[in-house]
Design a protein around this motif. Structure first.
Motif, short mmCIF file in Angstrom:
data_model
loop_
_atom_site.label_atom_id
_atom_site.label_comp_id
_atom_site.label_asym_id
_atom_site.label_seq_id
_atom_site.Cartn_x
_atom_site.Cartn_y
_atom_site.Cartn_z
N ILE A 71 31.71 -24.82 11.36
CA ILE A 71 32.72 -25.63 10.67
C ILE A 71 34.12 -25.11 10.96
N SER A 72 34.25 -23.81 11.24
CA SER A 72 35.57 -23.29 11.63
C SER A 72 36.03 -23.91 12.95
N LEU A 73 35.09 -24.27 13.82
CA LEU A 73 35.46 -24.93 15.08
C LEU A 73 35.97 -26.35 14.81
N LEU A 74 35.36 -27.01 13.83
CA LEU A 74 35.83 -28.34 13.44
C LEU A 74 37.25 -28.24 12.87
N LYS A 75 37.48 -27.25 12.02
CA LYS A 75 38.82 -27.05 11.47
C LYS A 75 39.83 -26.79 12.60
N CYS A 119 26.31 -23.56 22.15
CA CYS A 119 25.65 -24.86 21.98
C CYS A 119 25.09 -25.03 20.57
N LYS A 120 24.69 -23.93 19.95
CA LYS A 120 24.14 -24.03 18.59
C LYS A 120 25.20 -24.50 17.62
N TYR A 121 26.41 -23.99 17.75
CA TYR A 121 27.49 -24.39 16.85
C TYR A 121 27.80 -25.88 17.02
N ILE A 122 27.81 -26.36 18.26
CA ILE A 122 28.06 -27.78 18.51
C ILE A 122 26.92 -28.62 17.94
N THR A 123 25.70 -28.13 18.10
CA THR A 123 24.53 -28.84 17.56
C THR A 123 24.63 -28.98 16.04
N LEU A 124 25.05 -27.92 15.36
CA LEU A 124 25.19 -27.98 13.91
C LEU A 124 26.27 -28.99 13.51
N LEU A 125 27.37 -29.03 14.26
CA LEU A 125 28.43 -29.99 13.95
C LEU A 125 27.96 -31.43 14.15
N GLU A 126 27.20 -31.66 15.20
CA GLU A 126 26.68 -33.01 15.45
C GLU A 126 25.75 -33.42 14.31
N ILE A 166 32.18 -35.09 14.07
CA ILE A 166 32.53 -35.16 15.49
C ILE A 166 31.86 -36.38 16.11
N LYS A 167 31.48 -37.33 15.26
CA LYS A 167 30.83 -38.55 15.75
C LYS A 167 31.77 -39.27 16.72
#
Length: 318
Positions: A71-75, A119-126, A166-167
């Motif tokens: 979520i910090s990456l989304l922020k 990739c795991k962090y991106i997977t969680l965001l998706e 991140i849709k």
């Protein structure tokens, strides 16, 4: 105006601004090497920049609680959209440049690329971008549900509801490693991993929980996958125990609207690393090859092709 490949520190990331980008790539790499992405992924970034993309290299963030990191990456992305636009405006005023500032304010112009644990962090965001993420998490996490929900809520507290997704932003997973405590700690110290998991101090979500999240989601429609034949960490398309094999199965599932976008290339897990030295790519990695001819490297060409195809798919879903 000459297009120069140069990283600038913006927010908590390194950004190489293309003056007229076709899109913005958000990159998060694996442990250690991803901590210094501009150093270790230099050739990969430069090729994508030359193709017309602005590159945002997010340094890897280590921790055993992966939800707050994701979520910090989304922020960071939300913060960067305005800060990069302001930087482009500044360069237009001070360097008589012709930077397109408005593209950075448009979330649909962004891509995610991950390597290894990134990739795991991106997977969680998706997964988090889906409407039913909370009910799926409750089913998959069971006794860890309350702690996970608390950490997620605490992490997204300052993010507006309409920004918690991140849709519509395609993602490309390169040698995905859905790490948990066992893989985060060297095998000779496996007893420590077992102790941490027993005490509840290990990696969360686990590999099994993360896979359960994805299996319950109807998203991942705009996800591409690149794997490597000799990868002993993420596995390959023939390794039934590896994360790559599992991801291939998910991207082929019946709820996907497009055929799987996957390519397996020669190489090992750390294939994306390297800098150009003459006509060779040098990665100074004692666990892999020392150098390879540029003519034999296929990763960047496939990545560029996949980014184009993912954007085409995204436009079809609008």
């Amino acid at each position: 105006m000459e297009t120069v490949f140069k990283f600038r520190p913006i927010s908590f990331s390194w950004v190489a601004l293309h003056p007229q980008p076709k899109g913005v790539i958000l990159f998060i790499g694996g442990a250690f090497f991803g901590t210094f992405p501009t150093l270790f992924y230099q050739y990969f970034f430069e090729r994508l920049f030359d193709e017309g993309y602005t590159i945002v290299a997010m340094p890897f963030r280590f921790g055993f609680r992966h939800w707050p990191i994701a979520i910090s990456l989304l922020k960071e992305q939300i913060d960067l959209r305005e800060k990069i636009a302001k930087m482009a405006d500044y360069l237009n005023r001070t360097e008589q440049g012709k930077y397109d500032a408005e593209i950075y304010r448009n979330p649909q112009k962004y891509f995610w690329i991950g390597h290894s644990l990134g990739c795991k962090y991106i997977t969680l965001l998706e997964f988090f971008s889906g409407e039913k993420w909370e009910s799926i998490l409750t089913k998959c996490a069971k006794d860890k549900r309350e702690g996970m929900l608390m950490r997620i809520e605490r992490s997204v507290n300052m993010i507006p509801l309409e920004e918690r997704s991140i849709k519509g932003q395609p993602s490309l997973l390169i040698a995905p490693d859905i790490s948990d405590t066992q893989s985060a700690i060297p095998k000779p110290l496996a007893f420590i991993a077992k102790f941490l998991d027993k005490k509840g101090w290990g990696v969360l979500p686990t590999n099994a929980q993360t896979k359960c999240f994805v299996e319950g989601s109807i998203l991942f429609q705009l996800t591409g996958l690149i794997s490597f034949e000799k990868d002993t960490i993420a596995g390959n398309e023939k390794d039934k125990e590896g994360d790559v094999f599992w991801f291939i199965g998910q991207l082929k599932s019946e709820n996907k609207k497009f055929p799987i976008l996957h390519k397996e290339l020669p190489g090992k897990h750390l294939e994306p690393l390297g800098s150009q030295l003459g006509e060779k790519i040098v990665d100074f990695n004692p666990f892999d090859k020392f150098a390879e001819p540029i003519s034999q490297r296929k990763l960047e060409d496939v990545t560029i092709q996949f980014l184009y195809e993912l954007r085409q798919r995204e436009e079809m879903l609008r």
